[in-house]
Design an enzyme around this catalytic site. Structure first.
Site, short mmCIF file in Angstrom:
data_model
loop_
_atom_site.label_atom_id
_atom_site.label_comp_id
_atom_site.label_asym_id
_atom_site.label_seq_id
_atom_site.Cartn_x
_atom_site.Cartn_y
_atom_site.Cartn_z
N HIS A 83 -6.13 -7.41 -0.55
CA HIS A 83 -6.28 -5.99 -0.83
C HIS A 83 -5.52 -5.63 -2.11
O HIS A 83 -4.49 -6.23 -2.41
CB HIS A 83 -5.72 -5.15 0.32
CG HIS A 83 -6.36 -5.44 1.65
ND1 HIS A 83 -5.80 -6.32 2.56
CD2 HIS A 83 -7.50 -4.98 2.19
CE1 HIS A 83 -6.60 -6.37 3.63
NE2 HIS A 83 -7.63 -5.58 3.43
N ASP A 97 -4.36 -12.90 3.35
CA ASP A 97 -5.62 -12.44 3.96
C ASP A 97 -6.85 -12.77 3.11
O ASP A 97 -7.96 -12.39 3.47
CB ASP A 97 -5.56 -10.94 4.30
CG ASP A 97 -4.80 -10.11 3.29
OD1 ASP A 97 -4.47 -10.64 2.20
OD2 ASP A 97 -4.52 -8.93 3.58
N HIS A 113 0.82 -1.23 0.00
CA HIS A 113 0.00 0.00 0.00
C HIS A 113 0.85 1.28 0.00
O HIS A 113 0.31 2.37 -0.20
CB HIS A 113 -0.93 0.03 1.21
CG HIS A 113 -1.98 -1.04 1.19
ND1 HIS A 113 -2.82 -1.25 0.12
CD2 HIS A 113 -2.30 -2.00 2.11
CE1 HIS A 113 -3.62 -2.27 0.38
NE2 HIS A 113 -3.33 -2.74 1.58
N ASP A 167 -2.46 -10.73 -2.45
CA ASP A 167 -3.03 -10.22 -1.19
C ASP A 167 -4.51 -9.88 -1.45
O ASP A 167 -4.87 -9.49 -2.56
CB ASP A 167 -2.26 -8.98 -0.75
CG ASP A 167 -2.65 -8.49 0.63
OD1 ASP A 167 -1.90 -8.79 1.58
OD2 ASP A 167 -3.69 -7.82 0.77
#
Ligand SMILES: [Zn+2]
Length: 340
Positions: free
Chosen positions: A163, A248, A125, A161
Site C-alpha cells: 500500500h 503484503d 497510513h 509495503d
C-alpha cells in the site's frame, strides 16, 4: 567485532487487538516471533524498546490527533471502517513508535550494525492529523524526525509495503531533508501514490512514487530499485536509511495483489543494505508495516534478517512490460530533479 543486528520487539505489541477476523491481528507478530525462535540467526540480538516520548511524537503529529489518542486510551473504538482500538492500543502505538526511534538511536550511536523494529500497530497510513488504515502513529516519520534531531542531515524513507504510505508522504511533502520513495500496488488503498505526486515547493522531486499494477513480481521490484530508487538515492546521499517494510506484496498475502516472494524481499533488503554501506556508513533501519499472510510474513521477515546478518541476495531478471511502462513514466516525471 561487528555490532549485532538489533531486533526490537515488545509483548505489548500483541495487546493491540483490533477484533476477531481483523487481518492486522496479533497472530501476525506472534507467528513471526515464533518462526524466528525456531530458525535462529547468529548475529541477531533481541531488545526491548522504550515508548516514544510526547516530544518525539509531536515532531510529526498535531495536537488534535494527540488529544484524540488520549481519549481513546483504555477504550475499544472504531476510528474508521478498518481501524479499531482495544484498551491497550494507545500504549502499543507509543511503544511501536518508540521501537522505531530506538532502532534509529541504536544505529546512529553504533550500538547496532542495523536494526529491525518488529512492531504493531503499523504506521505509514497515519497522517500528521489523521489516524487511518490500521495505523495510529506514523512510526517511520517519527523515526525520520528522530534521526534528524540526532544530527542526520538527509534521511531516506523507502516504503515497499504493497500500500502507498500516504501518511509518510504527507509528513514530508514540502521537505527536502527527508526523501520518500514508495513502490506499491496502484490503483489500490489508500488511493494516493500516483506518478505525478512528487512533493511541493522545496520538496518538489523529494517524493518518488512507483505505482505498479497488480500482479508484479520480484523482477519488477528489481526494475523499480535499479532504474529509480537506487540512482535517486545515490544522488540524494542519505545519512540514514529507514525502510517501511511491509510484506503484503507477498504472493500469499490475502490483501495485496502482487506475486512477490521471500527472495524478492531479501533482494530489496540487500539493495538497501548495499546502499546504506555505500552512502550512509551502513546505517539502516527496517520497520514492520503490513503483511497479512501468517506463513509468508514470518518467512519474509526471516529472509530480511538473514540479509542484515550478512547473506546477500539479488533480484531475478525478466521485468514485465507493464512494470517497464511505469518505470519509464516515473523517470520522465522525475528527470528534472534527478540524474535518472
Ligand atoms: Zn500494507
Amino acid at each position: 567485532m561487528r555490532a549485532p543486528v538489533l531486533a526490537l520487539t515488545d509483548p505489548l505489541f500483541l495487546e493491540h487487538q483490533p477484533g476477531r477476523g481483523h487481518p492486522e491481528s496479533p497472530a501476525r507478530l506472534a507467528r513471526t516471533l515464533e518462526y524466528l525462535g525456531q530458525h535462529k540467526l547468529s548475529g541477531v540480538e533481541f531488545g526491548r524498546p522504550r515508548p516514544a516520548t510526547m516530544e518525539e511524537v509531536r515532531r510529526v503529529h498535531g495536537p488534535e490527533l494527540l488529544e484524540q489518542l488520549e481519549r481513546l486510551a483504555g477504550t475499544s473504538t472504531a476510528i474508521d471502517a478498518d481501524t479499531y482500538t482495544s484498551p491497550r492500543t494507545v500504549e502499543a502505538a507509543f511503544a511501536a513508535a518508540g521501537a522505531a526511534v530506538g532502532a534509529v538511536e541504536a544505529v546512529m550511536r553504533g550500538e547496532a550494525s542495523t536494526a529491525f523494529a518488529l512492531v504493531r500497530p503499523p504506521g505509514h497510513h497515519a497522517e500528521p492529523e489523521r489516524m487511518m488504515g490500521f495505523c495510529f502513529l506514523n512510526n517511520a516519520a517519527i523515526a525520520a524526525e528522530a534521526a534528524r534531531a540526532l544530527g542526520a542531515e538527509r534521511v531516506l524513507v523507502l516504503d515497499w509495503d504493497v500500500h502507498h504510505g500516504n501518511g509518510t508522504q504527507a509528513a514530508f511533502w514540502e521537505r527536502r531533508d527527508v526523501l520518500y520513495q514508495s513502490v506499491h500496488q496502484y490503483p489500490f488503498y489508500p488511493g494516493t501514490g500516483a506518478v505525478h505526486e512528487i512533493g511541493r515547493g522545496a520538496g518538489a522531486g523529494y517524493t518518488v512514487n512507483v505505482p505498479f499494477p497488480a500482479g508484479r513480481t520480484d523482477a519488477d521490484l528489481g526494475a523499480a530499485f535499479q532504474d529509480i530508487f537506487l540512482p535517486v538515492a545515490q544522488a540524494f546521499r542519505p545519512e540514514l536509511l529507514i525502510v517501511s517494510a511491509g510484506f503484503d506484496a507477498h504472493e500469499d498475502d490475502p490483501l495485496g495483489g502482487m506475486l512477490c516472494t521471500e527472495r524478492g524481499f531479501a533482494a530489496m533488503c540487500s539493495a538497501v543494505k548495499s546502499l546504506a554501506d555505500e552512502m550512509a556508513g551502513g546505517r539502516l533501519v527496517l520497520l514492520l508495516e503490513g503483511g497479512y499472510s501468517l506463513t509468508g510474513l514470518p518467512r519474509s521477515v526471516h529472509a530480511c534478517l538473514e540479509v542484515l546478518a550478512g547473506r546477500g541476495d539479488e533480484f531475478p531478471g525478466g521485468a514485465s512490460r507493464e512494470a517497464g511502462q511505469v518505470v519509464h513514466a516515473v523517470r520522465e516525471t522525475l528527470r528534472p530533479y534527478w540524474p535518472i
